[in-house]
Design a protein around this motif. Structure first.
Motif, PDB file in Angstrom:
ATOM      1  N   SER A 162       0.844  -1.201  -0.038  1.00 54.31           N
ATOM      2  CA  SER A 162       0.222   0.036  -0.015  1.00 54.31           C
ATOM      3  C   SER A 162       0.938   1.258  -0.091  1.00 54.31           C
ATOM      4  O   SER A 162       0.399   2.332  -0.464  1.00 54.31           O
ATOM      5  CB  SER A 162      -1.047  -0.120   1.185  1.00 54.31           C
ATOM      6  OG  SER A 162      -1.602  -1.142   1.370  1.00 54.31           O
ATOM      7  N   GLU A 163       1.949   1.155   0.529  1.00 51.21           N
ATOM      8  CA  GLU A 163       2.969   2.457   0.695  1.00 51.21           C
ATOM      9  C   GLU A 163       3.575   2.577  -0.685  1.00 51.21           C
ATOM     10  O   GLU A 163       3.781   3.684  -1.077  1.00 51.21           O
ATOM     11  CB  GLU A 163       4.059   1.937   1.489  1.00 51.21           C
ATOM     12  CG  GLU A 163       3.726   2.066   3.006  1.00 51.21           C
ATOM     13  CD  GLU A 163       4.881   2.091   3.943  1.00 51.21           C
ATOM     14  OE1 GLU A 163       6.072   1.543   3.431  1.00 51.21           O
ATOM     15  OE2 GLU A 163       4.652   2.180   5.175  1.00 51.21           O
TER      16      GLU A 163
ATOM     17  N   VAL B 256      -3.681 -16.322  -3.442  1.00 55.94           N
ATOM     18  CA  VAL B 256      -4.649 -15.157  -3.096  1.00 55.94           C
ATOM     19  C   VAL B 256      -4.163 -13.746  -3.027  1.00 55.94           C
ATOM     20  O   VAL B 256      -3.203 -13.502  -2.444  1.00 55.94           O
ATOM     21  CB  VAL B 256      -5.855 -15.188  -2.295  1.00 55.94           C
ATOM     22  CG1 VAL B 256      -6.395 -16.741  -2.534  1.00 55.94           C
ATOM     23  CG2 VAL B 256      -5.215 -15.109  -0.825  1.00 55.94           C
ATOM     24  N   ALA B 257      -4.478 -12.763  -3.810  1.00 61.84           N
ATOM     25  CA  ALA B 257      -4.201 -11.426  -3.567  1.00 61.84           C
ATOM     26  C   ALA B 257      -5.216 -10.496  -2.896  1.00 61.84           C
ATOM     27  O   ALA B 257      -6.550 -10.933  -3.329  1.00 61.84           O
ATOM     28  CB  ALA B 257      -3.637 -10.821  -4.836  1.00 61.84           C
ATOM     29  N   THR B 258      -4.921  -9.541  -2.066  1.00 60.35           N
ATOM     30  CA  THR B 258      -6.072  -8.870  -1.195  1.00 60.35           C
ATOM     31  C   THR B 258      -6.061  -7.271  -1.799  1.00 60.35           C
ATOM     32  O   THR B 258      -5.885  -6.984  -2.928  1.00 60.35           O
ATOM     33  CB  THR B 258      -6.075  -8.926   0.155  1.00 60.35           C
ATOM     34  OG1 THR B 258      -4.751  -8.922   0.559  1.00 60.35           O
ATOM     35  CG2 THR B 258      -6.464 -10.585   0.495  1.00 60.35           C
ATOM     36  N   ALA B 259      -6.349  -6.512  -0.644  1.00 64.57           N
ATOM     37  CA  ALA B 259      -6.524  -5.197  -1.171  1.00 64.57           C
ATOM     38  C   ALA B 259      -5.524  -4.294  -1.747  1.00 64.57           C
ATOM     39  O   ALA B 259      -5.783  -3.744  -2.619  1.00 64.57           O
ATOM     40  CB  ALA B 259      -6.593  -4.417   0.317  1.00 64.57           C
ATOM     41  N   ALA B 260      -4.254  -4.421  -1.677  1.00 64.15           N
ATOM     42  CA  ALA B 260      -3.274  -3.568  -2.178  1.00 64.15           C
ATOM     43  C   ALA B 260      -3.366  -3.946  -3.769  1.00 64.15           C
ATOM     44  O   ALA B 260      -3.380  -2.949  -4.495  1.00 64.15           O
ATOM     45  CB  ALA B 260      -1.725  -3.906  -1.723  1.00 64.15           C
ATOM     46  N   ILE B 261      -3.365  -5.212  -4.247  1.00 65.39           N
ATOM     47  CA  ILE B 261      -3.680  -5.288  -5.554  1.00 65.39           C
ATOM     48  C   ILE B 261      -4.983  -5.040  -6.054  1.00 65.39           C
ATOM     49  O   ILE B 261      -5.057  -4.427  -7.140  1.00 65.39           O
ATOM     50  CB  ILE B 261      -2.893  -6.986  -6.078  1.00 65.39           C
ATOM     51  CG1 ILE B 261      -1.689  -7.052  -5.657  1.00 65.39           C
ATOM     52  CG2 ILE B 261      -3.467  -7.217  -7.415  1.00 65.39           C
ATOM     53  CD1 ILE B 261      -1.023  -8.340  -5.944  1.00 65.39           C
ATOM     54  N   ARG B 262      -5.988  -5.405  -5.084  1.00 72.75           N
ATOM     55  CA  ARG B 262      -7.474  -5.183  -5.588  1.00 72.75           C
ATOM     56  C   ARG B 262      -7.436  -3.827  -5.896  1.00 72.75           C
ATOM     57  O   ARG B 262      -8.421  -3.277  -6.789  1.00 72.75           O
ATOM     58  CB  ARG B 262      -8.267  -5.588  -4.471  1.00 72.75           C
ATOM     59  CG  ARG B 262      -9.735  -5.705  -4.430  1.00 72.75           C
ATOM     60  CD  ARG B 262     -10.282  -6.407  -3.519  1.00 72.75           C
ATOM     61  NE  ARG B 262     -10.231  -5.731  -2.188  1.00 72.75           N
ATOM     62  CZ  ARG B 262     -10.092  -6.350  -1.197  1.00 72.75           C
ATOM     63  NH1 ARG B 262      -9.727  -7.748  -1.118  1.00 72.75           N
ATOM     64  NH2 ARG B 262     -10.025  -6.030   0.085  1.00 72.75           N
ATOM     65  N   ASN B 263      -7.101  -2.838  -5.273  1.00 74.40           N
ATOM     66  CA  ASN B 263      -7.339  -1.193  -5.176  1.00 74.40           C
ATOM     67  C   ASN B 263      -6.124  -0.738  -6.228  1.00 74.40           C
ATOM     68  O   ASN B 263      -6.185   0.607  -6.367  1.00 74.40           O
ATOM     69  CB  ASN B 263      -7.205  -0.698  -3.836  1.00 74.40           C
ATOM     70  CG  ASN B 263      -8.062  -1.144  -2.955  1.00 74.40           C
ATOM     71  OD1 ASN B 263      -9.124  -1.779  -3.285  1.00 74.40           O
ATOM     72  ND2 ASN B 263      -7.701  -0.967  -1.561  1.00 74.40           N
TER      73      ASN B 263
END
Length: 504
Positions: A42-43, A81-88
């Motif tokens: 995210s950074e 699985v990939a979550t928020a950082a890649i999702r966003n």
């Protein structure tokens, strides 16, 4: 599913993790390897919200490293699985296609609600809690769910996490009063849109993920808690408020030395705890409850048991799983002891209040009493205690786990008091009395199959004239060994139960 080993890779916003699960020849499941790499994805998002090529390459290198670990273990299936950082990220399609082409692994980009569902599955399969809210604070998103009667009712994923809020509101990990108010206002505006969060006050807020586990470790170190596990650890709201203020006032350089806090969280722990506290206040939580399982565990259960991923009986699944991990314990003898001790307990304590869990305790203790022999037969009771206490038997509170472990490894009243002294104030005098009574009952059941031949096919139990008459109605072979053992147990048994056992 034929695969004996399953690798789970979780590409989170704060860290990338690998867990390798194994299914043993006797059907037990255990973790045999794991690895974690800090990522802070995210950074690294650019001004346009995309992940730069340099970060993508680091991610690919990390995943290839995890693939090599899986190859070393001959892992039959890897689920990534990939979550928020890649999702966003605005270039998520590019990120995923590059990872897949350069690692050979298909990556599942899961939605926030799916993430909440897997987190719920991991939690509900490892805890006995019935109703509550569940929170998973990640680096770039926060999932909050409501569950009733162990069913998921509602779930929402908020587009903020401890890393993204630290980047936006904190100054090098420090949050001033004004910055904290601004951060809480930002969280409050997002929460306000979800009216259902305020409609079930008085329920526990169960937390999964690194932020909440850190809270548990810090609180345990702060109060000098005598038990190491944070799984199923309760914390009051006020205690969390005090910890947040204590941490917030500490410079980051000193925060590094705070007991229980890992060094890679010093700059994101306060924003993470601020999210936790905001949700707690919104839902009107009764207390916090920390869960050591989460997303990766949920992914494992859904992969390994796709038809029925949710466990009906968390405690006994966990007990049987632990028993299956120690095949050196003679299974037929253990089953015989379990059958006999449950019969004895049912005869001697037929009337029980509904909150009495002694039958469950003796069931667990008798099933696991010999697992210590897998380390060494001599002094196996001490090893049994160690294995049970350190194997995280799911669905039990820390107090209940200690009680079961002490019953399973029972030697004498004095030894029990010595062991219990290490775990005050978790155990009361009443708990110690229960351990001694049920411990002697288990020892009597073990004596009734001392030859380990299951010679007693049917037992009829009668109590009168201060005697516990044990009629071996169907017996094959001599019971001389069992009679001598019952006689040896008689003195201790009479002191606690007021009855002298006699094998007839």
């Amino acid at each position: 599913m034929t695969e004996q080993r399953i690798g789970i890779i979780d590409i989170g916003s704060n860290s990338i993790r690998l867990v390798v699960y194994e299914r043993t020849s006797r059907g037990a499941h255990r973790v045999i390897d794991g690895s974690k790499r800090a990522a802070r994805l995210s950074e690294h998002l650019d001004e346009d919200g995309s992940l730069p090529d340099r970060t993508i390459q680091e991610l690919i290198d990390m995943i290839n490293h995890f693939r090599l670990i899986c190859a070393h273990h001959k892992t039959g299936l890897i689920r990534a699985v990939a979550t928020a950082a890649i999702r966003n990220s605005t270039n998520r399609s590019h990120v995923l296609s590059r990872i897949e082409s350069e690692t050979g692994l298909p990556i599942e980009l899961i939605s926030g609600v799916e993430e909440a569902g897997f987190g719920f599955l991991g939690m509900i399969n490892t805890m006995s809690v019935t109703d509550g809210f569940l929170i998973d604070i990640g680096g770039g998103s926060t999932e909050v769910s409501l569950f009733k009667n162990r069913e998921l009712v509602r779930a929402v994923s908020f587009p903020f996490g401890c890393v993204s809020l630290a980047t936006r509101f904190a100054d090098g990990g420090m949050l001033s009063d004004a910055q904290l108010r601004e951060l809480e206002l930002h969280i409050g505006q997002a929460i306000e849109r979800e009216a259902w969060l305020k409609q079930e006050p008085g329920l526990p807020l169960v937390g999964v993920g690194g932020t909440v586990r850190s809270l548990g470790k810090m609180h345990q170190a702060f109060v000098k808690y005598p038990f190491e596990s944070t799984h199923n650890y309760p914390i009051e709201g006020q205690a969390t408020d005090e910890l947040i203020e204590l941490l917030r006032k500490l410079p980051v350089s000193k925060r590094k030395n705070f007991p229980g806090l890992s060094k890679d969280r010093v700059d994101i722990i306060v924003p993470g705890l601020a999210i936790l506290r905001s949700i707690f206040r919104t839902v009107g939580g009764s207390h916090y409850l920390i869960c050591g399982a989460g997303l990766r565990d949920g992914l494992f259960f859904s992969t390994r048991f796709p038809e029925r991923p949710r466990m009906e009986d968390v405690v006994m699944y966990s007990v049987n799983n632990l028993a299956a991990m120690h095949p050196e314990a003679p299974m037929q003898h253990t089953s015989q002891v379990n059958r006999i001790v449950l019969q004895l307990a049912g005869t001697l304590q037929p009337q029980r209040p509904s909150e009495d869990r002694s039958l469950l305790f003796i069931d667990i203790a008798s099933t696991l009493h010999r697992i210590g022999a897998s380390i060494d037969y001599y002094d196996y009771k001490r090893h049994t205690f160690y294995l049970m206490v350190n194997s995280r038997l799911n669905g039990l509170s820390h107090r209940e786990l200690l009680i079961c472990s002490m019953i399973a490894s029972y030697k004498s009243k004095n030894r029990t008091k010595q062991n219990a002294a290490l775990y005050r104030p978790l155990l009361s005098d009443e708990d110690i009395a229960v351990v001694c009574k049920l411990g002697t009952l288990l020892q009597l059941a073990i004596a009734l199959d001392r030859s380990e031949t299951q010679a007693i096919g049917k037992l009829v139990v009668e109590t009168n004239d201060g005697k516990l008459r044990l009629h071996a109605v169907r017996a094959s072979g001599s019971l001389d060994v069992e009679r001598k053992e019952v006689e040896a147990q008689a003195g201790d048994f009479k002191k606690l139960w007021g009855l002298t056992p006699i094998l007839l």
